[in-house]
Design a protein around this motif. Structure first.
Motif, PDB file in Angstrom:
ATOM      1  N   THR A  43       0.831  -1.199   0.000  1.00 58.65           N
ATOM      2  CA  THR A  43       0.000   0.000   0.000  1.00 58.65           C
ATOM      3  C   THR A  43       0.863   1.244   0.000  1.00 58.65           C
ATOM      4  OG1 THR A  43      -1.690  -1.180   1.228  1.00 58.65           O
ATOM      5  CG2 THR A  43      -1.858   1.198   1.203  1.00 58.65           C
ATOM      6  N   ALA A  44       1.917   1.220   0.784  1.00 58.89           N
ATOM      7  CA  ALA A  44       2.791   2.385   0.865  1.00 58.89           C
ATOM      8  C   ALA A  44       3.424   2.683  -0.483  1.00 58.89           C
ATOM      9  CB  ALA A  44       3.865   2.167   1.916  1.00 58.89           C
ATOM     10  N   SER A  45       3.863   1.650  -1.216  1.00 65.80           N
ATOM     11  CA  SER A  45       4.493   1.908  -2.506  1.00 65.80           C
ATOM     12  C   SER A  45       3.483   2.429  -3.507  1.00 65.80           C
ATOM     13  CB  SER A  45       5.185   0.652  -3.032  1.00 65.80           C
ATOM     14  OG  SER A  45       4.235  -0.349  -3.292  1.00 65.80           O
ATOM     15  N   VAL A  46       2.240   1.939  -3.459  1.00 67.60           N
ATOM     16  CA  VAL A  46       1.203   2.452  -4.348  1.00 67.60           C
ATOM     17  C   VAL A  46       0.900   3.896  -3.997  1.00 67.60           C
ATOM     18  CG1 VAL A  46      -1.222   2.251  -4.983  1.00 67.60           C
ATOM     19  CG2 VAL A  46       0.190   0.216  -4.838  1.00 67.60           C
ATOM     20  N   ALA A  47       0.780   4.211  -2.701  1.00 67.58           N
ATOM     21  CA  ALA A  47       0.480   5.577  -2.286  1.00 67.58           C
ATOM     22  C   ALA A  47       1.607   6.522  -2.670  1.00 67.58           C
ATOM     23  CB  ALA A  47       0.244   5.632  -0.773  1.00 67.58           C
ATOM     24  N   ALA A  48       2.848   6.062  -2.569  1.00 69.12           N
ATOM     25  CA  ALA A  48       3.976   6.920  -2.907  1.00 69.12           C
ATOM     26  C   ALA A  48       4.022   7.229  -4.392  1.00 69.12           C
ATOM     27  CB  ALA A  48       5.282   6.261  -2.473  1.00 69.12           C
ATOM     28  N   SER A  49       3.538   6.298  -5.218  1.00 74.23           N
ATOM     29  CA  SER A  49       3.573   6.532  -6.650  1.00 74.23           C
ATOM     30  C   SER A  49       2.335   7.257  -7.158  1.00 74.23           C
ATOM     31  CB  SER A  49       3.742   5.200  -7.385  1.00 74.23           C
ATOM     32  OG  SER A  49       2.573   4.417  -7.209  1.00 74.23           O
ATOM     33  N   ALA A  50       1.357   7.478  -6.303  1.00 78.84           N
ATOM     34  CA  ALA A  50       0.135   8.165  -6.715  1.00 78.84           C
ATOM     35  C   ALA A  50       0.411   9.653  -6.900  1.00 78.84           C
ATOM     36  CB  ALA A  50      -0.957   7.956  -5.666  1.00 78.84           C
ATOM     37  N   THR A  51      -0.497  10.291  -7.594  1.00 81.98           N
ATOM     38  CA  THR A  51      -0.338  11.717  -7.803  1.00 81.98           C
ATOM     39  C   THR A  51      -0.516  12.448  -6.484  1.00 81.98           C
ATOM     40  OG1 THR A  51      -2.673  11.960  -8.297  1.00 81.98           O
ATOM     41  CG2 THR A  51      -1.195  11.607 -10.169  1.00 81.98           C
ATOM     42  N   PRO A  52       0.091  13.629  -6.320  1.00 81.34           N
ATOM     43  CA  PRO A  52       0.035  14.344  -5.053  1.00 81.34           C
ATOM     44  C   PRO A  52      -1.385  14.704  -4.603  1.00 81.34           C
ATOM     45  CG  PRO A  52       1.625  15.355  -6.549  1.00 81.34           C
ATOM     46  CD  PRO A  52       0.912  14.287  -7.298  1.00 81.34           C
ATOM     47  N   THR A  53      -2.344  14.781  -5.514  1.00 79.27           N
ATOM     48  CA  THR A  53      -3.698  15.176  -5.128  1.00 79.27           C
ATOM     49  C   THR A  53      -4.535  14.006  -4.632  1.00 79.27           C
ATOM     50  OG1 THR A  53      -4.438  14.904  -7.404  1.00 79.27           O
ATOM     51  CG2 THR A  53      -3.735  17.124  -6.731  1.00 79.27           C
ATOM     52  N   SER A  54      -4.058  12.766  -4.794  1.00 75.36           N
ATOM     53  CA  SER A  54      -4.847  11.632  -4.320  1.00 75.36           C
ATOM     54  C   SER A  54      -4.598  11.429  -2.833  1.00 75.36           C
ATOM     55  CB  SER A  54      -4.492  10.364  -5.104  1.00 75.36           C
ATOM     56  OG  SER A  54      -3.183   9.965  -4.820  1.00 75.36           O
ATOM     57  N   ALA A  55      -5.593  10.871  -2.151  1.00 74.67           N
ATOM     58  CA  ALA A  55      -5.475  10.649  -0.715  1.00 74.67           C
ATOM     59  C   ALA A  55      -5.824   9.208  -0.399  1.00 74.67           C
ATOM     60  CB  ALA A  55      -6.408  11.587   0.042  1.00 74.67           C
ATOM     61  N   VAL A  56      -5.199   8.695   0.633  1.00 70.09           N
ATOM     62  CA  VAL A  56      -5.495   7.358   1.118  1.00 70.09           C
ATOM     63  C   VAL A  56      -6.796   7.448   1.912  1.00 70.09           C
ATOM     64  CG1 VAL A  56      -4.663   5.521   2.624  1.00 70.09           C
ATOM     65  CG2 VAL A  56      -3.056   6.775   1.188  1.00 70.09           C
ATOM     66  N   PRO A  57      -7.740   6.512   1.705  1.00 68.93           N
ATOM     67  CA  PRO A  57      -8.974   6.550   2.496  1.00 68.93           C
ATOM     68  C   PRO A  57      -8.679   6.479   3.985  1.00 68.93           C
ATOM     69  CG  PRO A  57      -9.158   4.953   0.722  1.00 68.93           C
ATOM     70  CD  PRO A  57      -7.721   5.406   0.753  1.00 68.93           C
ATOM     71  N   VAL A  58      -9.517   7.118   4.773  1.00 71.15           N
ATOM     72  CA  VAL A  58      -9.366   7.137   6.224  1.00 71.15           C
ATOM     73  C   VAL A  58     -10.708   6.835   6.873  1.00 71.15           C
ATOM     74  CG1 VAL A  58      -7.428   8.761   6.223  1.00 71.15           C
ATOM     75  CG2 VAL A  58      -9.760   9.635   6.285  1.00 71.15           C
ATOM     76  N   LEU A  59     -10.663   6.447   8.141  1.00 71.96           N
ATOM     77  CA  LEU A  59     -11.885   6.216   8.904  1.00 71.96           C
ATOM     78  C   LEU A  59     -12.480   7.559   9.283  1.00 71.96           C
ATOM     79  CD1 LEU A  59     -13.804   4.229  10.322  1.00 71.96           C
ATOM     80  CD2 LEU A  59     -12.321   4.379  12.322  1.00 71.96           C
ATOM     81  N   LEU A  60     -13.715   7.777   8.910  1.00 74.18           N
ATOM     82  CA  LEU A  60     -14.419   9.015   9.231  1.00 74.18           C
ATOM     83  C   LEU A  60     -15.364   8.720  10.390  1.00 74.18           C
ATOM     84  CD1 LEU A  60     -15.182  10.072   5.554  1.00 74.18           C
ATOM     85  CD2 LEU A  60     -13.367  10.934   7.041  1.00 74.18           C
ATOM     86  N   ALA A  61     -14.963   9.085  11.601  1.00 73.41           N
ATOM     87  CA  ALA A  61     -15.726   8.750  12.805  1.00 73.41           C
ATOM     88  C   ALA A  61     -17.167   9.240  12.745  1.00 73.41           C
ATOM     89  CB  ALA A  61     -15.024   9.309  14.046  1.00 73.41           C
ATOM     90  N   ASP A  62     -17.403  10.387  12.156  1.00 71.13           N
ATOM     91  CA  ASP A  62     -18.762  10.931  12.048  1.00 71.13           C
ATOM     92  C   ASP A  62     -19.382  10.664  10.686  1.00 71.13           C
ATOM     93  OD1 ASP A  62     -18.727  11.931  14.652  1.00 71.13           O
ATOM     94  OD2 ASP A  62     -17.730  13.776  14.015  1.00 71.13           O
ATOM     95  N   GLY A  63     -18.681   9.936   9.823  1.00 69.86           N
ATOM     96  CA  GLY A  63     -19.181   9.662   8.482  1.00 69.86           C
ATOM     97  C   GLY A  63     -20.172   8.511   8.470  1.00 69.86           C
ATOM     98  N   SER A  64     -20.882   8.397   7.380  1.00 67.54           N
ATOM     99  CA  SER A  64     -21.850   7.315   7.193  1.00 67.54           C
ATOM    100  C   SER A  64     -21.115   6.031   6.811  1.00 67.54           C
ATOM    101  CB  SER A  64     -22.826   7.696   6.076  1.00 67.54           C
ATOM    102  OG  SER A  64     -22.132   7.736   4.829  1.00 67.54           O
ATOM    103  N   ALA A  65     -21.864   4.951   6.731  1.00 63.14           N
ATOM    104  CA  ALA A  65     -21.278   3.692   6.271  1.00 63.14           C
ATOM    105  C   ALA A  65     -20.760   3.859   4.842  1.00 63.14           C
ATOM    106  CB  ALA A  65     -22.302   2.565   6.354  1.00 63.14           C
ATOM    107  N   GLU A  66     -21.515   4.535   4.010  1.00 69.85           N
ATOM    108  CA  GLU A  66     -21.085   4.774   2.623  1.00 69.85           C
ATOM    109  C   GLU A  66     -19.794   5.589   2.580  1.00 69.85           C
ATOM    110  OE1 GLU A  66     -21.370   3.867  -1.225  1.00 69.85           O
ATOM    111  OE2 GLU A  66     -23.009   3.334   0.115  1.00 69.85           O
ATOM    112  N   ASP A  67     -19.678   6.579   3.467  1.00 72.80           N
ATOM    113  CA  ASP A  67     -18.452   7.387   3.549  1.00 72.80           C
ATOM    114  C   ASP A  67     -17.248   6.524   3.922  1.00 72.80           C
ATOM    115  OD1 ASP A  67     -19.930   9.718   3.054  1.00 72.80           O
ATOM    116  OD2 ASP A  67     -20.092  10.217   5.196  1.00 72.80           O
ATOM    117  N   ASN A  68     -17.462   5.509   4.760  1.00 69.33           N
ATOM    118  CA  ASN A  68     -16.378   4.674   5.261  1.00 69.33           C
ATOM    119  C   ASN A  68     -16.132   3.407   4.445  1.00 69.33           C
ATOM    120  OD1 ASN A  68     -15.156   5.936   7.683  1.00 69.33           O
ATOM    121  ND2 ASN A  68     -17.307   6.045   8.287  1.00 69.33           N
TER     122      ASN A  68
END
Length: 166
Positions: A43-68
């Motif tokens: 995962t780290a190597s894929v994230a490092a090669s991604a474009t600077p504007t992409s983000a790794v998904p994160v747990l959204l404590a207040d987000g919906s199931a769809e958000d997570n």
């Protein structure tokens, strides 16, 4: 002579388009209550090669199931990538380590009643009245993650589930 595109090629193009859209959408999410995703070296190597504007998904404590769902799927796929596990415990452990509450999880049996490996296992997390559900196994070609409504009685999986007592 008329040239046609085979169905697998069209599906591959559609799947790629959907994946790019999902990754773009995931890069637009975020907020103050986020937990970073655990990263394997893959995962780290894929994230490092991604474009600077992409983000790794994160747990959204207040987000919906769809958000997570993107984060849930990423955690599930990180376990699958390591050993294509057909056992439930590694998925539960990874989801707990990622910040999902163990008390809200369910898991089906790894083995059948005659002690054969299950064709597929399912695991879930209840999240704000909905369910994040994952499925893996020999009969499932790739890990699958979806959001489903809770079943009557407040559970996510139907049938007998395995105690999560570790």
């Amino acid at each position: 002579m008329r040239r046609t595109t085979s169905l697998p090629r069209r599906l591959s193009v559609a799947a790629t388009t959907m994946l790019v859209g999902a990754l773009t959408w995931a890069g637009c999410t975020g907020g103050p209550d986020v937990v970073p995703a655990p990263e394997s070296s893959a995962t780290a190597s894929v994230a490092a090669s991604a474009t600077p504007t992409s983000a790794v998904p994160v747990l959204l404590a207040d987000g919906s199931a769809e958000d997570n769902l993107p984060f849930f799927a990423q955690v599930m796929e990180s376990v699958w990538a390591v050993d294509q596990s057909y056992q439930g415990r590694p998925y539960i452990d990874a989801l707990v380590a990622a910040g999902f509450p163990k008390a809200d999880m369910e898991l089906t049996q790894d083995r059948t009643t005659v002690d054969n490996p299950a064709d597929a296992i399912q695991f879930s997390v209840r999240w704000q009245g909905e369910c994040l559900v994952g499925q893996v196994g020999p009969s499932t070609p790739t890990p699958t993650a979806v959001v489903l409504p809770e079943v009557p009685g407040g559970s996510c999986l139907i049938g007998q589930t395995r105690p999560i007592d570790w």
